[in-house]
Design a protein around this motif. Sequence first.
Motif, PDB file in Angstrom:
ATOM      1  N   GLU A  93      -7.749 -13.672  -7.714  1.00  0.00           N
ATOM      2  CA  GLU A  93      -9.071 -14.163  -7.311  1.00  0.00           C
ATOM      3  C   GLU A  93      -9.330 -13.867  -5.834  1.00  0.00           C
ATOM      4  OE1 GLU A  93     -11.713 -15.162  -8.684  1.00  0.00           O
ATOM      5  OE2 GLU A  93     -11.163 -15.893 -10.651  1.00  0.00           O
ATOM      6  N   ARG A  94      -8.321 -14.054  -4.992  1.00  0.00           N
ATOM      7  CA  ARG A  94      -8.486 -13.753  -3.563  1.00  0.00           C
ATOM      8  C   ARG A  94      -8.729 -12.265  -3.335  1.00  0.00           C
ATOM      9  NH1 ARG A  94      -4.024 -17.865  -1.236  1.00  0.00           N
ATOM     10  NH2 ARG A  94      -5.344 -19.709  -1.345  1.00  0.00           N
ATOM     11  N   ALA A  95      -8.023 -11.417  -4.094  1.00  0.00           N
ATOM     12  CA  ALA A  95      -8.242  -9.975  -3.976  1.00  0.00           C
ATOM     13  C   ALA A  95      -9.678  -9.629  -4.364  1.00  0.00           C
ATOM     14  CB  ALA A  95      -7.257  -9.217  -4.861  1.00  0.00           C
ATOM     15  N   LEU A  96     -10.186 -10.232  -5.433  1.00  0.00           N
ATOM     16  CA  LEU A  96     -11.555  -9.963  -5.869  1.00  0.00           C
ATOM     17  C   LEU A  96     -12.563 -10.485  -4.837  1.00  0.00           C
ATOM     18  CD1 LEU A  96     -11.305 -10.690  -9.700  1.00  0.00           C
ATOM     19  CD2 LEU A  96     -11.209  -8.478  -8.520  1.00  0.00           C
ATOM     20  N   ASP A  97     -12.256 -11.639  -4.235  1.00  0.00           N
ATOM     21  CA  ASP A  97     -13.137 -12.170  -3.192  1.00  0.00           C
ATOM     22  C   ASP A  97     -13.232 -11.201  -2.009  1.00  0.00           C
ATOM     23  OD1 ASP A  97     -13.700 -14.447  -4.657  1.00  0.00           O
ATOM     24  OD2 ASP A  97     -12.266 -15.720  -3.571  1.00  0.00           O
ATOM     25  N   GLU A  98     -12.124 -10.513  -1.701  1.00  0.00           N
ATOM     26  CA  GLU A  98     -12.125  -9.543  -0.598  1.00  0.00           C
ATOM     27  C   GLU A  98     -13.059  -8.370  -0.874  1.00  0.00           C
ATOM     28  OE1 GLU A  98      -8.135  -8.167   0.005  1.00  0.00           O
ATOM     29  OE2 GLU A  98      -7.428 -10.103   0.738  1.00  0.00           O
ATOM     30  N   VAL A  99     -13.165  -7.955  -2.141  1.00  0.00           N
ATOM     31  CA  VAL A  99     -13.966  -6.761  -2.458  1.00  0.00           C
ATOM     32  C   VAL A  99     -15.368  -7.094  -2.955  1.00  0.00           C
ATOM     33  CG1 VAL A  99     -11.917  -5.369  -2.925  1.00  0.00           C
ATOM     34  CG2 VAL A  99     -13.042  -6.539  -4.815  1.00  0.00           C
ATOM     35  N   ARG A 100     -15.672  -8.362  -3.182  1.00  0.00           N
ATOM     36  CA  ARG A 100     -16.994  -8.718  -3.706  1.00  0.00           C
ATOM     37  C   ARG A 100     -18.152  -8.249  -2.824  1.00  0.00           C
ATOM     38  NH1 ARG A 100     -14.429 -13.176  -6.741  1.00  0.00           N
ATOM     39  NH2 ARG A 100     -14.948 -12.660  -8.891  1.00  0.00           N
ATOM     40  N   PRO A 101     -18.050  -8.303  -1.493  1.00  0.00           N
ATOM     41  CA  PRO A 101     -19.169  -7.775  -0.690  1.00  0.00           C
ATOM     42  C   PRO A 101     -19.450  -6.294  -1.000  1.00  0.00           C
ATOM     43  CG  PRO A 101     -17.731  -9.093   0.682  1.00  0.00           C
ATOM     44  CD  PRO A 101     -17.036  -8.945  -0.644  1.00  0.00           C
ATOM     45  N   GLU A 154      -6.817  -1.309  -5.455  1.00  0.00           N
ATOM     46  CA  GLU A 154      -6.179  -1.325  -4.139  1.00  0.00           C
ATOM     47  C   GLU A 154      -6.017  -2.764  -3.627  1.00  0.00           C
ATOM     48  OE1 GLU A 154      -7.306   0.077   0.326  1.00  0.00           O
ATOM     49  OE2 GLU A 154      -7.733   1.500  -1.280  1.00  0.00           O
ATOM     50  N   ALA A 155      -7.064  -3.571  -3.774  1.00  0.00           N
ATOM     51  CA  ALA A 155      -7.001  -4.963  -3.316  1.00  0.00           C
ATOM     52  C   ALA A 155      -5.991  -5.766  -4.134  1.00  0.00           C
ATOM     53  CB  ALA A 155      -8.386  -5.608  -3.399  1.00  0.00           C
ATOM     54  N   VAL A 156      -5.973  -5.554  -5.443  1.00  0.00           N
ATOM     55  CA  VAL A 156      -5.046  -6.279  -6.316  1.00  0.00           C
ATOM     56  C   VAL A 156      -3.606  -5.872  -6.024  1.00  0.00           C
ATOM     57  CG1 VAL A 156      -4.300  -6.542  -8.721  1.00  0.00           C
ATOM     58  CG2 VAL A 156      -6.720  -6.758  -8.144  1.00  0.00           C
ATOM     59  N   ARG A 159      -2.419  -7.898  -3.046  1.00  0.00           N
ATOM     60  CA  ARG A 159      -2.314  -9.353  -3.232  1.00  0.00           C
ATOM     61  C   ARG A 159      -1.419  -9.756  -4.401  1.00  0.00           C
ATOM     62  NH1 ARG A 159      -4.549 -13.374   0.181  1.00  0.00           N
ATOM     63  NH2 ARG A 159      -6.190 -12.424   1.387  1.00  0.00           N
ATOM     64  N   ALA A 160      -1.380  -8.930  -5.455  1.00  0.00           N
ATOM     65  CA  ALA A 160      -0.635  -9.296  -6.669  1.00  0.00           C
ATOM     66  C   ALA A 160       0.073  -8.063  -7.227  1.00  0.00           C
ATOM     67  CB  ALA A 160      -1.586  -9.903  -7.708  1.00  0.00           C
ATOM     68  N   PRO A 161       1.146  -7.615  -6.558  1.00  0.00           N
ATOM     69  CA  PRO A 161       1.808  -6.377  -6.977  1.00  0.00           C
ATOM     70  C   PRO A 161       2.462  -6.450  -8.353  1.00  0.00           C
ATOM     71  CG  PRO A 161       3.059  -7.472  -5.249  1.00  0.00           C
ATOM     72  CD  PRO A 161       1.759  -8.205  -5.368  1.00  0.00           C
ATOM     73  N   GLU A 162       2.564  -7.641  -8.924  1.00  0.00           N
ATOM     74  CA  GLU A 162       3.120  -7.740 -10.273  1.00  0.00           C
ATOM     75  C   GLU A 162       2.136  -7.274 -11.346  1.00  0.00           C
ATOM     76  OE1 GLU A 162       1.828 -12.030  -9.249  1.00  0.00           O
ATOM     77  OE2 GLU A 162       2.322 -10.176  -8.217  1.00  0.00           O
ATOM     78  N   ILE A 163       0.866  -7.053 -10.967  1.00  0.00           N
ATOM     79  CA  ILE A 163      -0.121  -6.487 -11.892  1.00  0.00           C
ATOM     80  C   ILE A 163       0.158  -4.986 -11.999  1.00  0.00           C
ATOM     81  CG2 ILE A 163      -2.564  -5.986 -12.274  1.00  0.00           C
ATOM     82  CD1 ILE A 163      -1.919  -8.940 -12.664  1.00  0.00           C
ATOM     83  N   PRO A 178      -2.987   6.291 -13.530  1.00  0.00           N
ATOM     84  CA  PRO A 178      -1.776   5.994 -12.768  1.00  0.00           C
ATOM     85  C   PRO A 178      -1.488   4.500 -12.773  1.00  0.00           C
ATOM     86  CG  PRO A 178      -3.592   6.491 -11.292  1.00  0.00           C
ATOM     87  CD  PRO A 178      -4.083   6.716 -12.696  1.00  0.00           C
ATOM     88  N   LYS A 179      -0.219   4.163 -12.821  1.00  0.00           N
ATOM     89  CA  LYS A 179       0.196   2.767 -12.756  1.00  0.00           C
ATOM     90  C   LYS A 179       0.122   2.287 -11.315  1.00  0.00           C
ATOM     91  CE  LYS A 179       1.951   2.214 -16.969  1.00  0.00           C
ATOM     92  NZ  LYS A 179       1.590   1.223 -17.888  1.00  0.00           N
ATOM     93  N   LEU A 180      -0.185   1.022 -11.150  1.00  0.00           N
ATOM     94  CA  LEU A 180      -0.110   0.427  -9.824  1.00  0.00           C
ATOM     95  C   LEU A 180       1.351   0.266  -9.457  1.00  0.00           C
ATOM     96  CD1 LEU A 180      -2.783  -2.404 -10.114  1.00  0.00           C
ATOM     97  CD2 LEU A 180      -3.036  -0.182  -9.063  1.00  0.00           C
ATOM     98  N   LEU A 181       1.654   0.334  -8.166  1.00  0.00           N
ATOM     99  CA  LEU A 181       3.007   0.059  -7.715  1.00  0.00           C
ATOM    100  C   LEU A 181       3.338  -1.366  -8.101  1.00  0.00           C
ATOM    101  CD1 LEU A 181       5.552   0.758  -6.145  1.00  0.00           C
ATOM    102  CD2 LEU A 181       4.413  -0.066  -4.095  1.00  0.00           C
ATOM    103  N   GLN A 182       4.457  -1.564  -8.807  1.00  0.00           N
ATOM    104  CA  GLN A 182       4.789  -2.877  -9.324  1.00  0.00           C
ATOM    105  C   GLN A 182       6.154  -3.306  -8.836  1.00  0.00           C
ATOM    106  OE1 GLN A 182       5.260  -2.927 -13.510  1.00  0.00           O
ATOM    107  NE2 GLN A 182       5.489  -5.108 -13.615  1.00  0.00           N
ATOM    108  N   ILE A 183       6.191  -4.514  -8.293  1.00  0.00           N
ATOM    109  CA  ILE A 183       7.441  -5.121  -7.881  1.00  0.00           C
ATOM    110  C   ILE A 183       7.463  -6.496  -8.493  1.00  0.00           C
ATOM    111  CG2 ILE A 183       8.836  -5.915  -5.949  1.00  0.00           C
ATOM    112  CD1 ILE A 183       7.403  -3.835  -4.232  1.00  0.00           C
ATOM    113  N   MET A 184       8.489  -6.777  -9.281  1.00  0.00           N
ATOM    114  CA  MET A 184       8.540  -8.080  -9.942  1.00  0.00           C
ATOM    115  C   MET A 184       9.891  -8.736  -9.726  1.00  0.00           C
ATOM    116  SD  MET A 184       6.298  -7.964 -13.327  1.00  0.00           S
ATOM    117  CE  MET A 184       6.834  -9.615 -13.555  1.00  0.00           C
ATOM    118  N   SER A 185       9.868 -10.035  -9.660  1.00  0.00           N
ATOM    119  CA  SER A 185      11.107 -10.773  -9.506  1.00  0.00           C
ATOM    120  C   SER A 185      11.642 -11.252 -10.843  1.00  0.00           C
ATOM    121  CB  SER A 185      10.879 -11.983  -8.598  1.00  0.00           C
ATOM    122  OG  SER A 185       9.909 -12.824  -9.178  1.00  0.00           O
ATOM    123  N   ARG A 186      10.734 -11.529 -11.772  1.00  0.00           N
ATOM    124  CA  ARG A 186      11.124 -12.064 -13.065  1.00  0.00           C
ATOM    125  C   ARG A 186      10.000 -11.817 -14.047  1.00  0.00           C
ATOM    126  NH1 ARG A 186       7.928 -16.317 -13.949  1.00  0.00           N
ATOM    127  NH2 ARG A 186       7.104 -17.431 -12.180  1.00  0.00           N
TER     128      ARG A 186
END
Length: 197
Positions: A93-101, A154-156, A159-163, A178-186
């Motif tokens: 949601e924060r990532a989307l708020d950044e790009v909403r303008p 890019e914004a997501v 903010r949320a690299p697990e996506i 292309p896949k987004l760069l993903q880093i996950m802990s679990r």
Amino acid sequence: MAATAGEQRAGERVDALLDELGRAVGPSGRALADELVRAVVEFYGTGLARAVELLGDPPEGAEPLALLGEDELVGGLLILHDLHPDDTLTRVERALDEVRPYLGSHAGDVEIAGIAPEPEGDGAAGGRTLRLRLRGSCDGCPSSAQTVRWTIEEAVARRAPEIARVEVEGVAEESPQPKLLQIMSRPPDAADLAAGP
């Protein structure tokens, strides 16, 4: 403060693995592995230095964990180790708020349609797919919608690299996407996946 037995064992384990790798791939492979370890240690050192800087002079009334979570570098490390104070949905949601303008001038608005686990065997096991819905002036307009998609991705990713993937309803998939760069802990919790907007 002296290192604990667990910390000492972890260091010894790293040395043992590097030695084993050196025997398996030879001196050039060992040198590359040593450089990788140095780069990872430097990366974490930079994150720790940034955390100390942030906590050394925090704004009055700032919540320490929130302050760390808002920093791009430290927040990313917290996500990696499942220590971030905000869940995936909040960060999206924060990532989307950044790009909403920007979206307002091209596509109107965007809303979250859902977050689902990435299908098995899709190259991102344990990842998540973010489904979005465009609303407004350019819904269905392919070129603007694709630009909007890249902006959102890019914004997501920050903010949320697990996506692992972003799907936007009404925007044709590019081949190959292309896949987004993903880093996950679990793997995600069922509660995280069931959470909706």
